[in-house]
Design a protein around this motif. Structure first.
Motif, short mmCIF file in Angstrom:
data_model
loop_
_atom_site.label_atom_id
_atom_site.label_comp_id
_atom_site.label_asym_id
_atom_site.label_seq_id
_atom_site.Cartn_x
_atom_site.Cartn_y
_atom_site.Cartn_z
N MET B 1 34.75 49.17 59.06
CA MET B 1 35.75 48.80 58.08
C MET B 1 37.11 49.34 58.47
O MET B 1 38.10 48.65 58.43
CB MET B 1 35.30 49.34 56.72
CG MET B 1 36.33 49.26 55.65
SD MET B 1 37.07 50.86 55.42
CE MET B 1 38.74 50.39 55.10
N MET B 2 37.12 50.60 58.88
CA MET B 2 38.37 51.15 59.39
C MET B 2 38.95 50.25 60.45
O MET B 2 40.12 49.89 60.41
CB MET B 2 38.08 52.49 60.04
CG MET B 2 38.52 53.69 59.27
SD MET B 2 39.99 53.38 58.35
CE MET B 2 41.18 53.27 59.69
N GLU B 4 38.36 47.13 61.15
CA GLU B 4 38.80 45.87 60.60
C GLU B 4 40.19 46.05 60.01
O GLU B 4 41.09 45.26 60.25
CB GLU B 4 37.85 45.43 59.47
CG GLU B 4 36.46 45.09 59.94
CD GLU B 4 36.40 43.72 60.58
OE1 GLU B 4 37.24 42.89 60.25
OE2 GLU B 4 35.52 43.50 61.44
N SER B 5 40.35 47.11 59.23
CA SER B 5 41.61 47.26 58.54
C SER B 5 42.73 47.58 59.52
O SER B 5 43.84 47.11 59.36
CB SER B 5 41.50 48.33 57.46
OG SER B 5 41.33 49.58 58.04
N VAL B 6 42.41 48.37 60.53
CA VAL B 6 43.45 48.72 61.49
C VAL B 6 43.94 47.47 62.21
O VAL B 6 45.13 47.18 62.25
CB VAL B 6 42.93 49.74 62.53
CG1 VAL B 6 43.91 49.87 63.67
CG2 VAL B 6 42.71 51.08 61.87
N GLY B 8 43.51 44.30 61.39
CA GLY B 8 44.11 43.33 60.48
C GLY B 8 45.51 43.72 60.07
O GLY B 8 46.43 42.90 60.06
N SER B 9 45.68 45.00 59.77
CA SER B 9 46.99 45.43 59.32
C SER B 9 48.00 45.37 60.45
O SER B 9 49.17 45.08 60.22
CB SER B 9 46.92 46.86 58.79
OG SER B 9 45.96 46.92 57.78
N LEU B 10 47.53 45.62 61.65
CA LEU B 10 48.44 45.52 62.80
C LEU B 10 48.97 44.10 62.91
O LEU B 10 50.13 43.87 63.17
CB LEU B 10 47.70 45.88 64.09
CG LEU B 10 47.74 47.34 64.48
CD1 LEU B 10 47.01 47.54 65.77
CD2 LEU B 10 49.18 47.80 64.61
#
Lengths: 296, 320
Positions: B1-2, B4-6, B8-10
């Motif tokens: 999840m981390m 994914e979020s990293v 995606g947010s990038l």
């Protein structure tokens, strides 16, 4: 990343809700090999778990010079009365708890901005966080040691705690932001229409609905502080300031062959993470990945 | 999840939007609200920004300066230009450590990935007590590394330890796991795989969970062998997670200090010394800050290059 993927990834590391129904047909076809696969995985698990089981079993064996027979808990009595394990345990707990509190308090609002903000500055900040995260700890430990030596924070639990807060920060902010993403902004917009301030909507709507996100972040910060070795070995110099990591290491060096006592200390050290893991399994997978992101 | 979020947010950061999406601009109530919002946002970010500058940015800049000087832990020393980098690049110890870092990382990444993926595939099928195995197999990763290292010391360190005794009983003679340079390297690598595979297992499990099972039914109807199914369907469908897990594990392996330091301390005769351990001992045992920081810096640059290459690979997968 859509909100949905982060959500499913968060809640469903192993328990995807959609899976069981579809899977049945697949596994029915494979039922014949069920026991074969069981044996394979049983053997792997048995081999893999030897070092951990050994720690527990050895801690229950009578230590050198003991008169006890069979399984005994006297090692645990001994380490708490005759060594500084009690102090080390309190040091580790204190450092970890303060790290968790500060990390969550600082990261939550920043994560909110990262999740809701729309300016170039905000996206720039999130890139900075990513860059900071990928720098190795060794590089920053050296200058911080020089800086902290000047202000008396070497061999000081406060100094170590400050560094842990710093090294949890970027991942903690990311984790909070990712969770806040899953909370629809419409709720806040409605509150703003009613005259609620940004701070009010953050505290009353977003934070209130973010317990899983906060818990994951807290677990991550706790594990980072609890499991760190490098920072502690550089900064902590005297026995009464050791955390369990350094305490166990020095205790092991001094009592090489007295495995009963050494492993009893090891059990004390691994108990908190294992209990956390057992109790908060669901949040652990999320927080844990973040935790290892900070470098194991 | 981390991860994914990293990632995606990038992506969003590149597009210049926040994580909540581009959305419509904050309502007609407009300017006043926006002004107070930006003030609150500044206050929200400020504490974390101060901490980052003080605890992350300042050290890196200071370290950068130190890598150009001949100081030690107490004094700043004189400016020596790129001497530290040149002398580091000329020292055999550096290249030896670099070579072992490479081996350690390759074994760590692919060993733990193969084991983790294998276990994830096994656990995906229905197995008696599967849930219990899923939890138990995560333990090597949950237990603090000092505890694991102590336990491995008990297992292999001396001739009286269980594994050497076992080896003796099997007629392999006197096997010294941590005293023989080659065996020490093997032991350290196996230890790394042992503490890392649960992480890979988790990553791969969640990736496999998102693969549509109907595809398998279809391929079975078409007469694909199990091997073909794995190579042509399963692997491509989890390639994104695979690349992400490789990036992360590469970073973990290169930056891993305690696994090696606690097991062998870099020995015997420096055979298990990686760049991180070398940087640490250069600074805190030989008190040469400049060369130590130079090593750490060069290591970071290579790491960033590798991570960028793999990250590009992810983007390619995304486009497909």
């Amino acid at each position: 990343m859509s909100v949905e993927t982060s959500r499913t990834a968060m809640t469903g590391q192993f328990t995807s809700a959609a899976r069981p129904r579809k899977r049945r047909t697949l596994s029915q076809a494979r039922d014949s090999g069920k026991w074969l696969r069981f044996v394979v995985i049983f053997v792997i698990a048995a081999i893999v778990l030897v070092p951990i089981v050994a720690v527990v079993l050895l801690s229950l064996q009578p230590s050198l010079g003991s008169t006890a027979n069979g399984i005994t808990l006297e090692n645990f009595g001994k380490i708490f009365t005759e060594t500084s394990v009690g102090t080390w345990l309190m040091n580790s707990l204190g450092v970890a708890v303060v790290t968790v509190l500060v990390a969550v308090i600082v990261a939550a609002p920043a994560g909110y901005v990262l999740s809701r903000g729309r300016s170039k500055l905000v996206s720039g900040y999130s890139l900075v966080l990513f860059v900071v995260q990928s720098l190795p700890v060794v590089t920053s430990v050296i200058p911080l040691f020089i800086l902290f030596a000047k202000v008396g924070l070497v061999d000081n639990l406060a100094g170590v705690t400050i560094i842990y807060v710093g090294s949890t920060m970027s991942v903690a902010i990311w984790m909070m932001a990712a969770y806040f993403d899953s909370i629809p902004i419409t709720l806040e917009e409605a509150a703003w229409m009613d005259g609620c301030s940004v701070f009010g909507s953050f505290a009353r709507i977003v934070l209130r609905n973010s317990l899983p996100g906060v818990l994951s972040t807290a677990i991550f910060a706790f594990l980072l502080a609890w499991n760190d070795y490098l920072v502690a070995v550089v900064f902590l110099r005297s026995d009464q300031n050791y955390t369990l990591q350094i305490g166990l290491q020095t205790f092991f060096q001094q009592n090489q062959t007295n495995w009963g006592l050494v492993m009893a200390v090891a059990v004390v050290m691994m108990l908190p993470p294992v209990i956390l893991f057992a109790a908060l399994n669901k949040y652990f997978s999320v927080g844990g990945i973040g935790g290892s992101l900070a470098g194991r | 999840m981390m991860t994914e979020s990293v990632i995606g947010s990038l992506k969003k950061a590149r597009n210049g939007v926040g994580n909540a999406g581009s959305g419509r601009p904050p309502g007609d109530r407009g300017r006043k609200r926006r002004l107070s919002q930006s003030r609150t946002f500044t206050l929200f970010v400020l504490p974390s920004l101060i901490l980052l500058v003080l605890l992350n940015l300042y050290p890196v800049i200071y370290a950068g300066q130190q890598s150009l000087r001949n100081g030690d832990l107490l004094s700043a020393g004189n400016f020596v230009g790129l001497n530290n980098y040149v002398s580091t690049l000329q020292s055999p110890a550096f290249w030896h450590a670099a070579a072992f870092t490479l081996t350690f990382t390759l074994v760590g990444v692919f060993g733990s990935w193969a084991l983790g993926l294998g276990l994830a595939l096994l656990l995906r099928t229905r197995i008696p007590a599967g849930g219990i195995f899923k939890v138990l197999l995560l333990l090597p990763w949950v237990v603090p590394v000092v505890v694991s290292a102590t336990s491995w010391n008990w297992l292999v360190a001396t001739p009286q330890s269980p594994l050497p005794i076992l080896a003796q009983a099997l007629g392999l003679g006197n096997v010294l796991f941590l005293a023989n340079p080659f065996l020490a390297q093997v032991t350290v690598c196996v230890f790394k795989v042992w503490i890392s595979f649960p992480f890979m297992m988790m990553m791969m499990s969640s990736a496999l969970a998102s693969v549509d099972v109907n595809v398998y039914e279809a391929s079975k109807v078409d007469g694909a062998t199990a091997f073909q199914t794995f190579g042509r369907i399963t692997l491509p469908m989890i390639s994104r997670s695979t690349y992400i897990s490789w990036i992360l594990m590469t970073i973990f392996c290169v930056n891993d200090f305690p696994s090696i330091f606690l097991l062998t301390g870099g020995g015997p005769v420096n055979s298990t010394q990686t760049l991180v351990v070398l940087a640490y001992s250069t600074v805190f045992q030989n008190f040469q800050t400049g060369p130590g920081v130079a090593i750490a810096f060069m290591m970071t640059i290579v790491l960033v290059i590798i991570a960028t290459l793999l990250y590009r690979q992810i983007r390619k997968v995304n486009i497909e």
